[in-house]
Design a protein around this motif. Structure first.
Motif, PDB file in Angstrom:
ATOM      1  N   UNK A   1      10.984  13.862  15.642  1.00 37.46           N
ATOM      2  CA  UNK A   1      11.398  12.544  16.121  1.00 37.46           C
ATOM      3  C   UNK A   1      12.827  12.239  15.688  1.00 37.46           C
ATOM      4  N   UNK A   2      13.576  11.589  16.593  1.00 38.33           N
ATOM      5  CA  UNK A   2      14.938  11.159  16.277  1.00 38.33           C
ATOM      6  C   UNK A   2      15.130   9.726  16.767  1.00 38.33           C
ATOM      7  N   UNK A   3      15.560   8.834  15.861  1.00 36.45           N
ATOM      8  CA  UNK A   3      15.808   7.445  16.227  1.00 36.45           C
ATOM      9  C   UNK A   3      17.157   7.284  16.891  1.00 36.45           C
ATOM     10  N   UNK A   4      17.161   6.776  18.122  1.00 41.50           N
ATOM     11  CA  UNK A   4      18.386   6.657  18.903  1.00 41.50           C
ATOM     12  C   UNK A   4      19.144   5.364  18.608  1.00 41.50           C
ATOM     13  N   UNK A   5      20.381   5.324  19.051  1.00 41.39           N
ATOM     14  CA  UNK A   5      21.263   4.185  18.835  1.00 41.39           C
ATOM     15  C   UNK A   5      20.715   2.901  19.462  1.00 41.39           C
ATOM     16  N   UNK A   6      19.937   3.055  20.541  1.00 42.33           N
ATOM     17  CA  UNK A   6      19.427   1.883  21.266  1.00 42.33           C
ATOM     18  C   UNK A   6      18.023   1.467  20.801  1.00 42.33           C
ATOM     19  N   UNK A   7      17.641   1.892  19.606  1.00 38.95           N
ATOM     20  CA  UNK A   7      16.354   1.541  18.981  1.00 38.95           C
ATOM     21  C   UNK A   7      15.162   2.232  19.619  1.00 38.95           C
ATOM     22  N   UNK A   8      15.376   3.081  20.594  1.00 40.86           N
ATOM     23  CA  UNK A   8      14.293   3.917  21.103  1.00 40.86           C
ATOM     24  C   UNK A   8      14.221   5.187  20.262  1.00 40.86           C
ATOM     25  N   UNK A   9      13.224   6.006  20.514  1.00 40.27           N
ATOM     26  CA  UNK A   9      13.076   7.263  19.790  1.00 40.27           C
ATOM     27  C   UNK A   9      12.873   8.397  20.776  1.00 40.27           C
ATOM     28  N   UNK A  10      13.553   9.498  20.529  1.00 39.03           N
ATOM     29  CA  UNK A  10      13.337  10.700  21.325  1.00 39.03           C
ATOM     30  C   UNK A  10      12.421  11.627  20.560  1.00 39.03           C
ATOM     31  N   UNK A  11      11.356  12.088  21.215  1.00 45.63           N
ATOM     32  CA  UNK A  11      10.392  12.986  20.595  1.00 45.63           C
ATOM     33  C   UNK A  11      10.497  14.353  21.241  1.00 45.63           C
ATOM     34  N   UNK A  12      10.437  15.379  20.415  1.00 43.89           N
ATOM     35  CA  UNK A  12      10.471  16.761  20.889  1.00 43.89           C
ATOM     36  C   UNK A  12       9.175  17.422  20.456  1.00 43.89           C
TER      37      UNK A  12
END
Length: 332
Positions: free
Chosen positions: A282-293
């Motif tokens: 998981x990586x927390x994005x600048x726009x407060x969403x999260x990208x999951x791999x």
């Protein structure tokens, strides 16, 4: 004599088998541990690097909106604006090249705007530039009239009311922009003069650009990335899944919170879906969403399993060869 030789050979074979088994077992344990750590680091590194690419897009939008908002406030004198149509026209003329330049220099931008509050200025006071897909030119369009809106209508213009309520810049989740007929994601900041809310400045980018970027991300052979919001709601999934496939939400929330705050690490989350185990970074994005791999564990461990098979075969061959040599020696 033969009986003693046989006993010695059997003893030697047992020692060889035990040693081979112990060495093989220890090697397998360490191999599995190293493989797990390596796969977790690879997943986290890939997730972080791809997430940073998305953050560059979001950061560029934030900087463009910052330029628009700072120039708006710098030239703003609400007393003169309210009293003089000429001053309003001067302000808009000054803002046009700034807003247009910011829009043209921002990747994926399809709209940029400054909208003043109808409570402090005329309802048609502001500036709105937009373009449609396939049209490279930005065109100035009529701004939205916010006066006399019902509560239901206000819900359709979150780009204005959410930053006003939050008192700070906000990223909006994907929505359909009725003016340009496209699904967009927006960053909007409130404008203040002397601590009085006077309007908003914002920018829209095509959400399809974000979708396309995420769709190209992969991990191992069958892994993929997707996007969720702070409430674990699905924002984008390449296979159109609508819910997060995780049952232990308490454990996930703990991991999610930690992963969003950690710049680097080797922690990985594991879950089961349709009888298969998956691992997710998981990586927390600048726009407060999260990208999951995520990727299936069996695919991630495929190389480890191959090495384990090779190790097992090697130990088996050593035992067979040792046995043959021992028998040969005993017969000699």
């Amino acid at each position: 004599m033969k009986s003693i030789q046989t006993k010695i050979i059997v003893f030697i074979m047992i020692i060889i088998m035990l040693c081979s088994g112990v060495v093989g077992g220890i090697a397998m344990v360490h191999l599995t541990k190293i493989s797990d750590q390596s796969s977790a680091q690879i997943m986290n590194l890939s997730c972080r690097e791809e997430g940073k690419k998305l953050d560059q897009i979001f950061y560029s939008v934030e900087q463009s909106v910052k330029i628009i908002s700072s120039n708006t406030i710098r030239d703003l004198d609400m007393d003169q604006i309210l009293q003089s149509e000429t001053m309003r026209n001067v302000l808009i003329e000054n803002l046009r090249p700034i807003v247009l330049a910011a829009a043209n220099s921002t990747r994926g931008a399809v709209a940029a705007y400054v909208h003043f509050s109808p409570e402090v200025a005329p309802t048609d006071f502001g500036i709105f530039y937009s373009k449609t897909v396939g049209n490279r030119q930005f065109h100035e369009r009529q701004i939205t009239d916010l006066s006399g809106l019902t509560e239901e209508q206000k819900a359709e213009v979150d780009w204005y009311y959410k930053p006003a309520e939050a008192g700070t810049g906000v990223w909006l989740e994907p929505y359909n922009n009725g003016k340009i007929k496209e699904e967009v994601i927006s960053y909007v900041v409130p404008l203040y003069q002397d601590n009085v809310f006077v309007g908003v400045a914002g920018m829209d980018i095509l959400f399809s650009d974000i979708e396309n970027a995420i769709a190209k991300i992969n991990a191992y052979e069958t892994g993929y990335a997707y996007l969720i919001n702070e409430d674990n709601e699905m924002i984008y999934h390449p296979y159109e899944e609508t819910e997060l496939p995780i049952t232990d939400m308490k454990e996930w929330n703990d991991f999610h919170l930690k992963a969003k705050k950690t710049v680097s690490g080797s922690d990985i989350f594991e879950y089961w879906e349709d009888g298969d185990e998956y691992k997710v970074a998981c990586y927390g994005l600048e726009n407060d969403m999260s990208m999951l791999l995520t990727a299936p564990t069996k695919v991630i461990d495929a190389e480890n399993n191959r090495l384990a098979r090779d190790l097992f075969v090697s130990v088996f061959v050593i035992i067979i060869v040792s046995s043959v040599v021992s028998v040969f020696i005993s017969q000699g």
